[in-house]
Motif scaffolding. Structure first.
Motif, short mmCIF file in Angstrom:
data_model
loop_
_atom_site.label_atom_id
_atom_site.label_comp_id
_atom_site.label_asym_id
_atom_site.label_seq_id
_atom_site.Cartn_x
_atom_site.Cartn_y
_atom_site.Cartn_z
N LEU A 10 0.86 -1.19 0.00
CA LEU A 10 0.00 0.00 0.00
C LEU A 10 0.89 1.24 0.00
CD1 LEU A 10 -2.78 1.37 0.36
CD2 LEU A 10 -2.46 1.11 2.82
N VAL A 11 0.62 2.14 -0.93
CA VAL A 11 1.43 3.35 -1.05
C VAL A 11 0.52 4.51 -1.43
CG1 VAL A 11 1.97 2.91 -3.48
CG2 VAL A 11 3.52 4.31 -2.10
N ARG A 12 0.89 5.69 -1.01
CA ARG A 12 0.11 6.87 -1.37
C ARG A 12 0.43 7.31 -2.78
NH1 ARG A 12 -1.08 11.07 3.53
NH2 ARG A 12 -2.18 9.56 4.87
N ALA A 13 -0.51 7.97 -3.38
CA ALA A 13 -0.31 8.52 -4.71
C ALA A 13 0.92 9.41 -4.72
CB ALA A 13 -1.53 9.29 -5.16
N GLY A 15 3.91 8.15 -4.59
CA GLY A 15 4.97 7.37 -3.99
C GLY A 15 5.59 6.38 -4.96
N GLU A 86 0.03 6.36 -9.32
CA GLU A 86 -1.30 6.96 -9.43
C GLU A 86 -2.36 5.97 -8.98
OE1 GLU A 86 -1.48 7.84 -13.58
OE2 GLU A 86 0.05 9.43 -13.49
N LEU A 87 -3.53 6.48 -8.65
CA LEU A 87 -4.61 5.60 -8.20
C LEU A 87 -4.89 4.51 -9.23
CD1 LEU A 87 -7.15 8.22 -6.77
CD2 LEU A 87 -5.43 6.90 -5.53
N THR A 90 -3.37 0.87 -9.24
CA THR A 90 -3.80 -0.18 -8.33
C THR A 90 -4.19 -1.43 -9.10
OG1 THR A 90 -4.58 1.38 -6.64
CG2 THR A 90 -5.57 -0.81 -6.64
N THR A 120 -1.52 -1.38 -4.16
CA THR A 120 -2.67 -0.51 -3.90
C THR A 120 -2.17 0.91 -3.68
OG1 THR A 120 -3.87 -2.34 -2.86
CG2 THR A 120 -4.67 -0.12 -2.44
N VAL A 121 -2.70 1.81 -4.48
CA VAL A 121 -2.32 3.22 -4.38
C VAL A 121 -3.50 3.98 -3.80
CG1 VAL A 121 -1.46 5.23 -5.60
CG2 VAL A 121 -0.83 2.93 -6.38
N SER A 122 -3.25 4.69 -2.73
CA SER A 122 -4.31 5.44 -2.05
C SER A 122 -4.13 6.94 -2.25
CB SER A 122 -4.31 5.09 -0.56
OG SER A 122 -3.13 5.56 0.05
N SER A 123 -5.19 7.66 -2.07
CA SER A 123 -5.13 9.13 -2.24
C SER A 123 -4.73 9.81 -0.94
CB SER A 123 -6.50 9.64 -2.68
OG SER A 123 -7.49 9.29 -1.73
#
Length: 123
Positions: A10-13, A15, A86-87, A90, A120-123
């Motif tokens: 899991l990583v933030r947008a 990243g 980017e989202l 994912t 998984t890319v999160s905002s």
């Protein structure tokens, strides 16, 4: 050839993540390699490929300039460096070994597949 993908998470947008695909078997250094991904409810699509010597990298348009594929034949490993995530990135990411020394955008050209690793890319 057996393939084991790892490095997802899991990583933030914005990243970065680096995926690895470890291969067993002497044939690895003779095969083109590729990465594909499958988002929920969608078909598996091409992401990137590389030839047996590490040249001729190819990328799908959505990841060009952000992802880099590479390989280390001494370690029987292929990598996918993913930056500026980017989202829409994912997906479950799969590595695959091609039937020939060169990579391909066609999944039918690959005869060995890893089990997939979730990104998984999160905002």
């Amino acid at each position: 050839v057996q393939l084991q993908a790892s490095g997802g998470g899991l990583v933030r947008a914005g990243g970065s993540l680096r995926l690895s695909c470890a291969a067993s078997g002497r044939m690895f250094s003779n095969n083109g390699m590729g990465w594909f991904r499958q988002a929920p409810g969608k078909e598996r699509v091409f992401v990137a490929s590389i030839s047996w010597k590490g040249g001729e990298p190819r990328y799908a348009d959505p990841v060009k300039g952000r992802f880099t594929i590479s390989r280390d034949n001494t370690k029987n490993t292929v990598y996918l460096q993913m930056n500026s995530l980017e989202l829409e990135d994912t997906a479950v990411y799969y590595c695959a070994a091609a039937r020939r020394p060169y990579g391909s955008q066609d999944s039918n050209d690959y005869n060995y597949w890893g089990q997939g690793t979730q990104v998984t890319v999160s905002s």
